[in-house]
Enzyme design. Structure first.
Site, PDB file in Angstrom:
ATOM      1  N   HIS A  12       0.837  -1.206   0.000  1.00 19.83           N
ATOM      2  CA  HIS A  12       0.000   0.000   0.000  1.00 19.83           C
ATOM      3  C   HIS A  12       0.879   1.267   0.000  1.00 19.83           C
ATOM      4  O   HIS A  12       0.502   2.285   0.573  1.00 19.83           O
ATOM      5  CB  HIS A  12      -1.008  -0.020   1.157  1.00 19.83           C
ATOM      6  CG  HIS A  12      -0.397  -0.081   2.536  1.00 19.83           C
ATOM      7  ND1 HIS A  12      -0.891  -0.905   3.522  1.00 19.83           N
ATOM      8  CD2 HIS A  12       0.623   0.592   3.104  1.00 19.83           C
ATOM      9  CE1 HIS A  12      -0.184  -0.731   4.625  1.00 19.83           C
ATOM     10  NE2 HIS A  12       0.742   0.179   4.402  1.00 19.83           N
ATOM     11  N   HIS A  59      -1.777   5.256   9.230  1.00 26.90           N
ATOM     12  CA  HIS A  59      -0.463   5.892   9.370  1.00 26.90           C
ATOM     13  C   HIS A  59      -0.628   7.251  10.037  1.00 26.90           C
ATOM     14  O   HIS A  59      -0.369   8.295   9.433  1.00 26.90           O
ATOM     15  CB  HIS A  59       0.209   6.030   8.011  1.00 26.90           C
ATOM     16  CG  HIS A  59       0.344   4.737   7.261  1.00 26.90           C
ATOM     17  ND1 HIS A  59      -0.706   4.119   6.628  1.00 26.90           N
ATOM     18  CD2 HIS A  59       1.423   3.930   7.059  1.00 26.90           C
ATOM     19  CE1 HIS A  59      -0.288   2.994   6.060  1.00 26.90           C
ATOM     20  NE2 HIS A  59       0.995   2.852   6.310  1.00 26.90           N
ATOM     21  N   HIS A 193      11.014  -3.538   3.967  1.00 25.07           N
ATOM     22  CA  HIS A 193      11.388  -2.132   3.812  1.00 25.07           C
ATOM     23  C   HIS A 193      11.704  -1.510   5.161  1.00 25.07           C
ATOM     24  O   HIS A 193      11.187  -1.933   6.200  1.00 25.07           O
ATOM     25  CB  HIS A 193      10.339  -1.322   3.056  1.00 25.07           C
ATOM     26  CG  HIS A 193       8.985  -1.141   3.703  1.00 25.07           C
ATOM     27  ND1 HIS A 193       8.152  -2.171   4.047  1.00 25.07           N
ATOM     28  CD2 HIS A 193       8.316  -0.011   4.023  1.00 25.07           C
ATOM     29  CE1 HIS A 193       7.016  -1.693   4.541  1.00 25.07           C
ATOM     30  NE2 HIS A 193       7.094  -0.388   4.550  1.00 25.07           N
ATOM     31  N   GLU A 240       4.801  -4.876   8.800  1.00 25.23           N
ATOM     32  CA  GLU A 240       3.474  -4.750   8.162  1.00 25.23           C
ATOM     33  C   GLU A 240       2.973  -6.089   7.639  1.00 25.23           C
ATOM     34  O   GLU A 240       1.773  -6.295   7.492  1.00 25.23           O
ATOM     35  CB  GLU A 240       3.530  -3.740   7.008  1.00 25.23           C
ATOM     36  CG  GLU A 240       3.650  -2.300   7.464  1.00 25.23           C
ATOM     37  CD  GLU A 240       3.453  -1.301   6.328  1.00 25.23           C
ATOM     38  OE1 GLU A 240       3.198  -0.138   6.640  1.00 25.23           O
ATOM     39  OE2 GLU A 240       3.564  -1.664   5.149  1.00 25.23           O
TER      40      GLU A 240
HETATM   41 FE   LIG Z   1       2.123   1.221   5.593  1.00 25.76          FE
END
Ligand SMILES: [Fe+2]
Length: 284
Positions: A12, A59, A193, A240
């Site tokens: 996303h 977020h 990441h 995530e």
């Molecule tokens: Fe995210």
């Protein structure tokens, strides 16, 4: 009953939404990313789900550091796109399914998963970018969408095992819903990441590939992986991927892999995408 027949896992990354919104989908950098979803767009259009349960993380858009629910289920009738600092994305307002969401809340909470019930929530790129990847930019999203926001921003996130078992509880909840509905569950985020610190930009393709392999055939092994392994192998934001386990837990044990796409880099992440269908599911 409401039957969860398939799962969609995908990134996303906010830059994907910006690329779409700014008309950059055909640029050399972004074209391979969007092309990787051509099959998926057709697949989901043909499947015609009635409802999507969309697992993502907020977020700091709907929730600030003042309030951080571990699992927050959107039970409202609609969810507006959040203003993340440069105005809301030009995407449709999400239409929820409050009756199914309330049913899932009741069933899952009685099964001892303490969800937070959310009756008003704006949804950020974590939810809207996967919809853009799968549906492009229609006037309205083609089905109802139930958001399930998971905390993977503030330590401690839920364990993979907790997420996997929550998926199982959601499956059970859906199957006791009286109306016949075809449901697809999305698990979004990842893959490897890290956004900050000395290891910013970390990508571990071998780890990502192993996780993709195991998610369909050996989800228990993925579910048993501790937080520190995500952190060490997939970077600080790799956590995530526990959200992918909610989607996997909501499927049956036997699944078939319909499609896989892996692309590096998308922004500063490894973009992973996986579609699984229950082995028992047939469209005819
Ligand atoms: Fe995210």
């Amino acid at each position: 009953m409401a039957k969860i027949v398939a799962s969609v896992n995908c990134s996303h990354v906010p830059a994907i939404g910006a690329a779409w919104d700014l008309g950059k989908t055909d640029t050399p950098y972004w074209a391979p990313v969007f092309k990787g979803f051509d099959f998926s767009k057709k697949w989901i259009a043909d499947l015609e789900p009635d409802v999507i349960i969309l697992v993502y993380n907020d977020h700091a858009s709907a929730f600030s550091v003042e309030l951080i629910p571990t699992f927050a289920l959107g039970c409202a009738g609609e969810f507006k796109p959040a203003d993340e600092g440069w105005g809301p994305r030009p995407v449709p307002v999400v239409q929820g399914h409050p009756v199914l969401a309330a049913h899932i809340a009741q069933s899952v909470i009685l099964d001892e998963f303490d969800l937070t019930i959310v009756n008003k929530m704006d949804v950020d790129h974590g939810l809207t970018v996967p919809l853009t990847l799968m549906f492009g930019q229609p006037k309205e999203w083609p089905c109802k969408i139930i958001p399930l926001a998971v905390n993977v921003v503030q330590y401690p996130p839920p364990t993979g095992n907790r997420c996997y078992n929550l998926g199982k509880a959601i499956k059970k909840a859906a199957e006791s819903f009286p109306e016949d509905l075809r449901v697809v569950i999305f698990g979004t985020g990842g893959m490897s990441h890290q956004l900050q610190g000395q290891r910013a930009g970390l990508i571990n393709a071998a780890f990502d590939k192993r996780l993709l392999d195991n998610l369909s055939k050996n989800p228990q092994e993925v579910a048993g992986m501790p937080f520190i392994e995500y952190f060490r192998e997939a970077g600080s934001e790799g956590i995530e991927m526990v959200m992918w386990l909610i989607a996997r837990g909501a499927l049956e044990t036997a699944v078939r892999e319909i499609y896989r796409f892996y692309h590096v880099p998308a922004s500063n992440t490894a973009l992973g995408h996986l579609i699984l269908e229950n082995d028992s599911f047939s469209r005819t």
